[in-house]
Enzyme design. Structure first.
Site, short mmCIF file in Angstrom:
data_model
loop_
_atom_site.label_atom_id
_atom_site.label_comp_id
_atom_site.label_asym_id
_atom_site.label_seq_id
_atom_site.Cartn_x
_atom_site.Cartn_y
_atom_site.Cartn_z
N LYS A 50 95.46 -4.59 48.07
CA LYS A 50 94.73 -5.15 46.93
C LYS A 50 95.72 -5.75 45.93
O LYS A 50 96.93 -5.48 46.03
CB LYS A 50 93.88 -4.06 46.28
CG LYS A 50 94.68 -2.91 45.72
CD LYS A 50 93.79 -1.71 45.43
CE LYS A 50 94.60 -0.61 44.75
NZ LYS A 50 93.85 0.66 44.68
N ARG A 94 84.94 8.27 39.05
CA ARG A 94 84.96 6.81 38.92
C ARG A 94 83.90 6.29 39.87
O ARG A 94 82.78 6.02 39.45
CB ARG A 94 86.38 6.30 39.23
CG ARG A 94 86.69 4.94 38.65
CD ARG A 94 88.13 4.54 38.86
NE ARG A 94 88.55 4.60 40.26
CZ ARG A 94 89.75 4.24 40.71
NH1 ARG A 94 90.65 3.79 39.86
NH2 ARG A 94 90.05 4.30 41.98
N TYR A 107 113.53 -13.74 18.66
CA TYR A 107 112.39 -13.71 17.74
C TYR A 107 112.46 -12.49 16.83
O TYR A 107 112.74 -11.39 17.27
CB TYR A 107 111.06 -13.68 18.51
CG TYR A 107 110.70 -15.01 19.11
CD1 TYR A 107 110.52 -16.13 18.29
CD2 TYR A 107 110.57 -15.16 20.48
CE1 TYR A 107 110.19 -17.37 18.84
CE2 TYR A 107 110.25 -16.38 21.04
CZ TYR A 107 110.06 -17.49 20.21
OH TYR A 107 109.75 -18.70 20.75
N MET A 117 108.93 -15.56 26.29
CA MET A 117 108.13 -16.02 27.42
C MET A 117 109.00 -16.44 28.60
O MET A 117 108.71 -16.11 29.76
CB MET A 117 107.23 -17.18 26.98
CG MET A 117 106.22 -17.59 28.04
SD MET A 117 105.19 -18.96 27.53
CE MET A 117 104.18 -18.21 26.26
C1 LIG Z 1 94.55 1.66 45.32
C2 LIG Z 1 93.86 2.67 46.13
C3 LIG Z 1 94.55 3.39 47.11
C4 LIG Z 1 96.04 3.30 47.30
O1 LIG Z 1 96.67 4.11 46.35
P1 LIG Z 1 98.26 4.31 46.33
O2 LIG Z 1 98.46 5.36 45.29
O3 LIG Z 1 98.86 3.02 45.92
O4 LIG Z 1 98.66 4.74 47.68
C5 LIG Z 1 93.81 4.24 47.91
N1 LIG Z 1 92.47 4.37 47.75
C6 LIG Z 1 91.79 3.71 46.80
C7 LIG Z 1 90.33 3.90 46.67
C8 LIG Z 1 92.45 2.84 45.96
O5 LIG Z 1 91.78 2.18 45.02
#
Ligand SMILES: *Cc1c(COP(=O)(O)O)cnc(C)c1O
Length: 357
Positions: free
Chosen positions: A34, A129, A254, A302
């Site tokens: 992801k 969640r 800055y 930046m």
């Molecule tokens: C992001 C995620 C993972 C992976 O987690 P890591 O700590 O990066 O290994 C696993 N399961 C779900 C549901 C996630 O959202």
């Protein structure tokens, strides 16, 4: 050409997957890709890890990109459909859907599409969640099995809230709730994220879902990925583009937050928050030049940042400067910036040049 370059070590990615497989002792691995592969590049990571058992994504669009790149394995959309119309797209792309909420059950029940959808039933064992309450699991499982267009091989899953704290009893309680909720029900189990694989053997199950450790990112406070036996995959570097001789009392950057304590050389490097280097990096955050750690002085802007060159009298314009990587753990930079390593690698912007080695 701008010099900010993220180098992705494919051998390290592959070694980390192999190490996760060893630790998972036969469980299948969902490589979590992801957020553009935690900022390393979705297609690149998937190509390098093309023998992963499955991929995990947060968006259907990422599943589409993986199918377009030719990947045939299971792809799990970790929050499932966001609306009823997503079901057709999930089926068209043969994506697995995590089902965690009553609203999704209603969309599924009303859906007449004959193409079977593979689902992962998510149980909320304490993260609060996504997921069904443990006492609802049997009822939800039965409803899913009764739907003709849902594949009967349903995976049970849950997600840990604090598996990185190896002595925190919360994870043991989550595992116990999961086991009780699924006891006697047929189907594969999937509990562990990266920290779960490292610290909670009881959570190995049939599948693990790992992100951070694949990229060599630490999932334990105070440790680097290498401390945990994994290789850093990304290194971020740039070049020194100016060396300025400044006089004692002159202020840099800055708001002039840093004042030269003596006559000295200050270096300017081509990196800034426009590249994803954190603006919040505190003064003193190290960079590596010719093997020497040099501190950032003044505010990160930046496009540019400034460094104290007093310990590097031999520095030249054009020298490569490492912001993080093998010899300078990204975890250390994250700590200085008040965040975690994931946040930094995910934050790389489009103008950073990505190369593989
Ligand atoms: C992001 C995620 C993972 C992976 O987690 P890591 O700590 O990066 O290994 C696993 N399961 C779900 C549901 C996630 O959202």
């Amino acid at each position: 050409m701008r010099s900010a370059t993220a180098t992705i070590r494919s051998a390290a990615l592959r070694a980390n997957l192999a190490q996760l497989r060893r630790l998972s002792q036969g469980a299948k691995v969902v490589a979590v890709v992801k957020a553009d592969g935690y900022g390393h590049g979705l297609e690149r990571v998937a190509r390098i890890l093309s023998d992963a058992d499955a991929f995990g994504v947060a968006a259907i669009a990422d599943g589409q990109r993986l199918r377009a790149a030719g990947h045939q394995q299971r792809i799990i959309v970790l929050s499932g459909p966001d609306e009823a119309a997503d079901l057709a797209e999930l089926r068209r792309l043969r994506l697995d859907a995590v089902i965690h909420h009553e609203s999704q059950l209603r969309w599924l029940a009303a859906d007449r599409d004959p193409r079977p959808l593979r689902v992962w039933l998510k149980i909320d064992t304490g993260m609060h969640r996504l997921g069904f309450a443990p006492e609802r699991v049997r009822e939800v499982h039965e409803r899913l099995l009764a739907m003709p267009s849902v594949d009967r091989d349903i995976v049970f899953m849950t997600h840990f809230a604090a598996s990185d704290e190896f002595d925190n009893a919360v994870t043991a309680e989550q595992i116990a709730r999961f086991d009780a909720a699924t006891q006697g029900l047929p189907g594969p189990r999937c509990l562990a994220n990266s920290a779960g694989v490292l610290g909670w053997p009881a959570a190995r199950g049939d599948w693990v879902r790992t992100g951070g450790l694949l990229y060599g990112l630490s999932v334990v406070a105070g440790k680097s990925g290498r401390d945990l036996g994994f290789e850093p995959v990304m290194s971020l570097s740039t070049r020194l583009i100016a060396i300025n001789r400044l006089r004692r009392g002159e202020r840099v950057g800055y708001a002039g937050t840093w004042e030269c304590p003596e006559d000295m050389d200050v270096g300017v490097i081509a990196i800034g928050y426009g590249d994803g280097y954190p603006r919040s990096a505190a003064p003193g955050t190290p960079v590596l030049l010719g093997g020497r750690r040099l501190p950032i002085v003044g505010r990160v802007s930046m496009d540019l940042a400034t460094i104290d060159l007093r310990e590097a009298p031999d520095a030249h314009v054009g020298d490569r400067v490492l912001l993080w990587g093998d010899a300078l753990p990204v975890e250390e930079i994250a700590e200085r910036a008040g965040t975690i390593a994931y946040d930094l690698t995910c934050g790389m912007t489009k103008r950073v040049l990505f190369v593989e080695d």
